[in-house]
Design a protein around this motif. Structure first.
Motif, short mmCIF file in Angstrom:
data_model
loop_
_atom_site.label_atom_id
_atom_site.label_comp_id
_atom_site.label_asym_id
_atom_site.label_seq_id
_atom_site.Cartn_x
_atom_site.Cartn_y
_atom_site.Cartn_z
N MET A 36 -16.91 11.15 38.79
CA MET A 36 -16.40 10.63 40.05
C MET A 36 -15.95 11.73 41.00
O MET A 36 -15.47 11.46 42.11
CB MET A 36 -15.22 9.68 39.78
N THR A 37 -16.08 12.98 40.60
CA THR A 37 -15.61 14.11 41.41
C THR A 37 -16.66 14.49 42.45
O THR A 37 -17.84 14.64 42.11
CB THR A 37 -15.32 15.32 40.51
N PRO A 38 -16.27 14.67 43.72
CA PRO A 38 -17.23 15.14 44.73
C PRO A 38 -17.86 16.45 44.29
O PRO A 38 -17.19 17.32 43.73
CB PRO A 38 -16.35 15.35 45.97
N SER A 39 -19.16 16.61 44.54
CA SER A 39 -19.84 17.80 44.04
C SER A 39 -21.05 18.13 44.90
O SER A 39 -21.58 17.29 45.63
CB SER A 39 -20.29 17.58 42.60
N LEU A 40 -21.49 19.38 44.78
CA LEU A 40 -22.73 19.79 45.45
C LEU A 40 -23.92 19.05 44.86
O LEU A 40 -24.91 18.78 45.54
CB LEU A 40 -22.92 21.29 45.30
N TYR A 41 -23.84 18.72 43.56
CA TYR A 41 -24.94 17.99 42.92
C TYR A 41 -25.19 16.66 43.62
O TYR A 41 -26.33 16.29 43.89
CB TYR A 41 -24.63 17.75 41.44
N LEU A 42 -24.13 15.94 43.92
CA LEU A 42 -24.29 14.64 44.58
C LEU A 42 -24.76 14.79 46.02
O LEU A 42 -25.41 13.89 46.56
CB LEU A 42 -22.98 13.86 44.53
N LYS A 43 -24.45 15.93 46.63
CA LYS A 43 -24.85 16.14 48.03
C LYS A 43 -26.28 16.66 48.15
O LYS A 43 -27.03 16.24 49.02
CB LYS A 43 -23.89 17.14 48.69
#
Length: 290
Positions: A152-159
């Motif tokens: 659930m942590t914001p990350s470069l992977y999700l972006k």
């Protein structure tokens, strides 16, 4: 350090780490997406050039310290007198009180299976001789809690994708989150932070999104961390080394499921897997964006 504080987190919005690129999708429509930047970083120890690594470029000082520490080029008692980073020429120079010379060691480079091509040195296994990690228990309730929080942590992977994450944890709390194009770089950044700030390792867990290869296991063991967990799978040599040094090794962590291939006697199964919600990618992305 308290897990809820996350002293260092990925910064998906940092302009230097990603770039907008225009392309077309499966229908031929024009689209714009963010892609991860990749740049070289050359690491020096005193006057000697050690290696050039491909990295996203954040936390170069921690990456340099951690790489040198995990290669056995920085000792526990070394006094670091300076870390000089020059952004223009993408170079980090680590300076120590002790005079250093690793000409022979640098000649024994081994290219590893890591993404972005990792580099270790041929005598790294020598650093594992006689190494015995702390026999610390690992609770399954911690693993499930960590997986959910980290997902659930914001990350470069999700972006932007095309990147690996590694998280330093204690119990069921994530403490420190690093990302890079190669999982080995993300681990080295954490090792550098621990070395710089004298963070104890005996009660920690390392979580990674990447494969549990020999390099990952060796680096974790060299850091003195007794447990390594991943969403991904294993290599045979990684498992063999983990068993040799007494590292608890957990892989294929997805929702309710995981596999333990080393350290079963240290695993405390204190929660019923049936009570753990299945992993939901939509929930993960929604939670990470809030």
């Amino acid at each position: 350090m308290k897990g809820a504080d996350y002293p260092i987190l990925p910064d998906p919005d940092a302009p230097r780490l990603t770039r907008a690129v225009t392309g077309t999708d499966q229908t031929g429509a024009e689209i714009e997406i963010r892609v991860v930047e990749e740049r070289p970083l050359t690491i020096f120890l005193n006057s000697q050039e050690i290696v050039t690594s491909m990295t996203i470029g954040d936390y170069p000082e921690y990456l340099a310290l951690g790489f040198l520490r995990n290669q056995g080029m920085l000792r526990d008692d070394d006094v670091v007198t300076g870390i000089d980073y020059d952004e223009d020429i993408e170079t980090v120079v680590v300076r120590t009180v002790r005079e250093t010379s690793y000409e022979e060691k640098v000649q024994k480079k081994t290219r590893t299976s890591g993404c972005a091509v990792g580099t270790v040195f041929g005598d790294m296994m020598e650093g594992l001789e006689g190494l015995e990690l702390p026999q610390t228990e690992l609770r399954t309730s911690w693993l499930y809690a960590l997986a959910r929080q980290i997902n659930m942590t914001p990350s470069l992977y999700l972006k932007a994708g095309a990147i690996h994450g590694t998280v330093l944890c204690q119990g069921d709390q994530p403490l420190l989150y690093m990302e890079d194009v190669g999982r080995h770089n993300a681990v080295d950044k954490i090792a550098g932070f621990m070395f710089r700030h004298d963070v104890p390792a005996a009660d920690k867990i390392l979580y990674t999104t990447g494969r549990l290869t020999s390099e990952m296991v060796i680096k974790t063991a060299m850091m003195g961390i007794p447990a390594l967990a991943s969403r991904s799978g294993f290599t045979a040599w990684g498992v063999e080394i983990a068993r040799q040094v007494g590292l608890t090794l957990i892989g294929r962590m997805r929702g309710q499921r995981f596999v333990c291939l080393s350290g079963e006697d240290r695993l405390v199964r204190d929660v019923d897997p049936a009570s753990v919600p299945a992993e939901d990618q939509k929930t993960r992305r929604k939670g990470a964006s809030e």
